[in-house]
Scaffold this active site. Sequence first.
Site, mmCIF file in Angstrom:
data_model
loop_
_atom_site.group_PDB
_atom_site.id
_atom_site.type_symbol
_atom_site.label_atom_id
_atom_site.label_comp_id
_atom_site.label_asym_id
_atom_site.label_seq_id
_atom_site.Cartn_x
_atom_site.Cartn_y
_atom_site.Cartn_z
ATOM 1 N N HIS A 144 58.654 17.360 9.924
ATOM 2 C CA HIS A 144 58.829 18.286 11.128
ATOM 3 C C HIS A 144 60.231 17.722 11.971
ATOM 4 O O HIS A 144 60.664 16.449 11.936
ATOM 5 C CB HIS A 144 57.891 18.544 11.824
ATOM 6 C CG HIS A 144 56.910 19.348 11.343
ATOM 7 N ND1 HIS A 144 56.362 20.372 11.823
ATOM 8 C CD2 HIS A 144 55.957 19.091 10.169
ATOM 9 C CE1 HIS A 144 55.504 21.002 11.023
ATOM 10 N NE2 HIS A 144 55.213 20.122 10.000
ATOM 11 N N HIS A 198 49.002 16.280 12.225
ATOM 12 C CA HIS A 198 50.500 15.856 12.778
ATOM 13 C C HIS A 198 50.050 15.021 14.133
ATOM 14 O O HIS A 198 50.629 15.202 15.029
ATOM 15 C CB HIS A 198 51.616 16.566 12.950
ATOM 16 C CG HIS A 198 52.201 17.330 11.585
ATOM 17 N ND1 HIS A 198 52.975 16.290 10.866
ATOM 18 C CD2 HIS A 198 51.837 18.280 10.847
ATOM 19 C CE1 HIS A 198 53.151 16.914 9.814
ATOM 20 N NE2 HIS A 198 52.568 18.170 9.657
ATOM 21 N N ASN A 222 46.868 13.438 5.641
ATOM 22 C CA ASN A 222 48.230 13.503 5.728
ATOM 23 C C ASN A 222 48.849 13.581 7.215
ATOM 24 O O ASN A 222 48.165 14.631 7.848
ATOM 25 C CB ASN A 222 48.848 14.283 4.769
ATOM 26 C CG ASN A 222 48.908 14.035 3.449
ATOM 27 O OD1 ASN A 222 48.278 14.658 2.639
ATOM 28 N ND2 ASN A 222 49.422 12.775 2.948
ATOM 29 N N ARG A 230 36.839 0.072 13.031
ATOM 30 C CA ARG A 230 36.746 0.037 14.607
ATOM 31 C C ARG A 230 37.340 1.414 15.075
ATOM 32 O O ARG A 230 37.116 1.949 16.127
ATOM 33 C CB ARG A 230 37.059 -0.802 15.464
ATOM 34 C CG ARG A 230 36.283 -2.275 14.802
ATOM 35 C CD ARG A 230 36.493 -3.294 15.954
ATOM 36 N NE ARG A 230 35.664 -4.777 15.202
ATOM 37 C CZ ARG A 230 36.239 -5.590 14.617
ATOM 38 N NH1 ARG A 230 37.600 -5.333 14.136
ATOM 39 N NH2 ARG A 230 35.410 -6.680 14.407
ATOM 40 N N ASP A 251 47.539 17.020 -5.090
ATOM 41 C CA ASP A 251 48.629 16.960 -6.273
ATOM 42 C C ASP A 251 48.472 15.715 -6.642
ATOM 43 O O ASP A 251 49.271 15.424 -7.614
ATOM 44 C CB ASP A 251 49.856 17.410 -5.593
ATOM 45 C CG ASP A 251 50.338 16.718 -4.298
ATOM 46 O OD1 ASP A 251 49.658 15.699 -3.875
ATOM 47 O OD2 ASP A 251 51.543 16.962 -3.826
ATOM 48 N N HIS A 254 50.191 13.360 -2.442
ATOM 49 C CA HIS A 254 49.758 13.364 -1.151
ATOM 50 C C HIS A 254 48.561 12.357 -0.664
ATOM 51 O O HIS A 254 48.716 11.789 0.375
ATOM 52 C CB HIS A 254 49.593 14.669 -0.463
ATOM 53 C CG HIS A 254 50.731 15.479 -0.296
ATOM 54 N ND1 HIS A 254 51.702 15.892 -1.045
ATOM 55 C CD2 HIS A 254 51.536 15.652 0.957
ATOM 56 C CE1 HIS A 254 52.826 16.380 -0.582
ATOM 57 N NE2 HIS A 254 52.774 16.256 0.915
ATOM 58 N N ASP A 276 50.524 23.925 0.636
ATOM 59 C CA ASP A 276 51.663 23.375 1.534
ATOM 60 C C ASP A 276 53.024 23.370 0.546
ATOM 61 O O ASP A 276 54.017 22.687 0.638
ATOM 62 C CB ASP A 276 51.439 21.729 1.675
ATOM 63 C CG ASP A 276 52.392 21.461 3.185
ATOM 64 O OD1 ASP A 276 52.809 22.559 3.708
ATOM 65 O OD2 ASP A 276 52.595 20.231 3.142
ATOM 66 N N LEU A 309 57.794 12.466 2.674
ATOM 67 C CA LEU A 309 57.287 13.795 2.010
ATOM 68 C C LEU A 309 57.428 14.965 2.755
ATOM 69 O O LEU A 309 57.417 15.012 3.949
ATOM 70 C CB LEU A 309 55.679 13.469 1.555
ATOM 71 C CG LEU A 309 55.319 12.710 0.512
ATOM 72 C CD1 LEU A 309 53.724 12.432 0.412
ATOM 73 C CD2 LEU A 309 55.952 13.051 -0.596
ATOM 74 N N GLY A 311 56.472 18.537 2.551
ATOM 75 C CA GLY A 311 55.666 19.724 1.743
ATOM 76 C C GLY A 311 55.489 19.243 0.259
ATOM 77 O O GLY A 311 55.374 18.121 0.033
#
Length: 376
Positions: A144, A198, A222, A230, A251, A254, A276, A309, A311
């Site tokens: 992103h 994310h 991911n 912990r 896949d 990922h 994705d 990576l 997508g």
Amino acid sequence: MSEIARVFTGADIHDGKHLHHGKVLAQMQDGSRRILAFEDVPQGMPTERLQAGVLCPGFVDLQVNGGGGVMFNDSPDVATLRRMTEAHRSTGVAALLPTLITDTPDKTEAAIEAVATAITEGVPGIIGLHLEGPHLALSRKGAHDGALIRPMEAADLALILRAAVLLPNLMVTVAPENTSAAQIATMAEAGVIVSLGHSDADYETSMAAFDAGARCVTHLFNAMSQMGNRAPGLVGAALARDGVHAGLIADGIHVHPASMRNALAAKREGIFLVSDAMATAGSDIAGFTLNGREVYRAEGRLTLADGTLAGAHLELGRAVRTLTHAVGEPLEAALARAISGPLALLRDDMGLGRIESAGQPLLLFAPESGAVDLLA
């Protein structure tokens, strides 16, 4: 039984949840289907004899960024949605949530309007919208655009609430770092599927977000805080919390098969498959641009220039095969994770995922290869 139009034989049948052996599938004249015993079919019926495989309803994908050579972010309009759904239908996807990756407020508004128009016009396969960002954590941004990531503001929340009224299904991926518990609660109360992703949120913060109304985790493992001895992180919270769903990119790139196996052992219900998928899905292009950055396709991977990576180049049929062959998941359960699993999260399943329903795509799935043929 004179209303039978034709009969499919020679394949197992998956009704969306369960696998049936030694049965036949009757296509009725009204378009509906019935699973029948051989002896219940009158002689002389038109019959299509298949060479093994599994008959099943079309797949459902809740995270689709692009396909057919185009990205939704580049042109959030009905033409792009038609091209995406056509590309994914060829891979067995009956329904999808087009996904807008972190972008500007104007792009978000355009995406909402495009999906609403597509549904009004009856574009096959569009069942809502997934907004993945921009209210994410910079520390876990992945591919992103960090320059567009920001906290959720009142105007953002108001736009999401309007979209929740306009669309049958709205999924929004947020990070607790940039979205408050009160905002999560407001979205959830409005019927939004709030998903955490994310994010570097710790276990306690993640649990508080689930308490507020978040019901899902975006691409489990991911771009999120991992599970340590912990510090269980978001991964640990998702696996520990009953009623929380999680998308999984199966896949073999990922997520390691052993990690998938452990997650499925810890959480038998609620984990579903997502592709994705990016612009490369259903096309032979070698790359594309994402927010002005080049994404490269090589050996099944999609990456930015720095190796991040970006997508996935994945079809759900291949994801099912990964679960059965690399992870050891039974075929019945693996197929359900591509059909009824994602539907369980939606506000409106639109009658999908039932092999008996009229008008639903009928697939012949090849378990050994993961290939899919669209029969009807």
